[in-house]
Design an enzyme around this catalytic site. Sequence first.
Site, short mmCIF file in Angstrom:
data_model
loop_
_atom_site.label_atom_id
_atom_site.label_comp_id
_atom_site.label_asym_id
_atom_site.label_seq_id
_atom_site.Cartn_x
_atom_site.Cartn_y
_atom_site.Cartn_z
CG ASP A 170 6.88 -9.11 6.68
OD1 ASP A 170 7.45 -8.38 6.04
OD2 ASP A 170 5.89 -8.82 7.18
CD GLU A 203 5.85 -7.56 2.88
OE1 GLU A 203 6.29 -6.52 3.20
OE2 GLU A 203 4.96 -8.41 3.78
N PRO A 205 11.98 -6.59 -2.18
CG PRO A 205 10.75 -5.90 -3.87
CD PRO A 205 11.22 -6.99 -3.23
CG ASP A 231 2.86 -2.64 5.68
OD1 ASP A 231 3.67 -3.07 4.97
OD2 ASP A 231 2.68 -3.08 6.81
#
Length: 423
Positions: A170, A203, A205, A231
């Site tokens: 992340d 994650e 981009p 999300d």
Amino acid sequence: MRPERGGAKRLCVPALRLAALVLWGVLSAGALNNGLAKTPTMGWLHWERFMCNVNCREQPDACISEELFMKMADVMVSDGWKDAGYEYLCIDDCWMAPRRDSNGRLQADPVRFPGGIPRLADYVHSKGLKLGIYADVGNKTCAGYPGSFGFYDIDAQTFANWGVDLLKFDGCYCDSVDHLIDGYKYMSLALNKTGRSIVYSCEWPLYVWPFRKPNYKEIQQYCNHWRNFADVYDSWQSIKKILDWTSSNQEEIIGVAGPGAWNDPDMLVIGNFGLSWDQQITQMALWAIMAAPLLMSNDLRNISPQARALLQNKDVIAINQDPLGKQGYQLRKENNIQVWERPLSNLAWALAMVNQQEMGGPQLYGISVDSLGKGVACNPSCSITQILPVKRKLGIFAWTSSLKAEINPTGTVLFLLEITQKT
Ligand code: GLA
């Protein structure tokens, strides 16, 4: 819980290591060559359904714990998920203890994961499944657990030692976009160095878009899949936004997708609370068209037979997993009807008609088949099978004919077009 981009003053990658990173970048100009995710990853990921529930005292069946994953592993095998192709059982945020151990290694929360990650990995492997884990490129995970900044090598090696097979990395709590990008690259290198096959789910981009256009050519060289957009939620509005974002940016993103490298529109929420039956069909059909990783986030211990049949539909999964690995795109949008298509191996095409009108009944829509599949899908003719909502062979279509369907509001009709050779 959302990313905080200001604040921390430390760099995500120590300056000295950057030189090595740049050198490595120059030497490895091709796509991420770890041999993994040749077709989109399939599995289960806890986040959308179970979020950061750590209340095992009051919700023992829904908290992030060893038991949750062991039970899910059991069901993945006993209820046909593994046989359908869902192989990766993935842990998201909130698995960690609040602090690293005395050697700087991440550790699982000792109460919720009494056997640590190694025992869980052994269990998952004994079922013939693979284990995914979650970490963060910055100083903290999005939920505030220890981040990997300054520990990329240690963390990659720890995951490899534990027997982890996938890392979702992340992008919260990183102080600048350049450091975030360097961190994502660095972790890719660190994972490769361990020698263990670990799918790398980024994650990158998503966190770059607010500042500038991401360099997808570069991302595709470092990651097996990457999140582009916000999300997913358990709602039709969320699915609609993801589809709108994808079609608006398709010129940018579909060309870089292919075996080993996929755009990730986020988890499947089929089998939960928020989507109607037609909307669940739309998610499944369009995730197949988009060559998306199929990572379900639902409760497999308690899912309706209908949702299970949809998620395990062999024909839809075959489209998603097509070995040609080309991502589909939106071909046309007329009033509230969208037509999407995806080239498949053996000159076949998948076609989806989506009805976004949230009023009235099923809409009748027709399209001349000579406009499909770059004009060649049905030339001179093709056999068309409706795959969703129910499977039906529709017969042979000459290239002068048109294909008509009734599409429920917010629903999708998915077809497979197979070319008939000239006799
Ligand atoms: C971010 C990610 C989500 C999830 C959460 C966990 O929001 O985009 O997919 O991993 O963090 O905190």
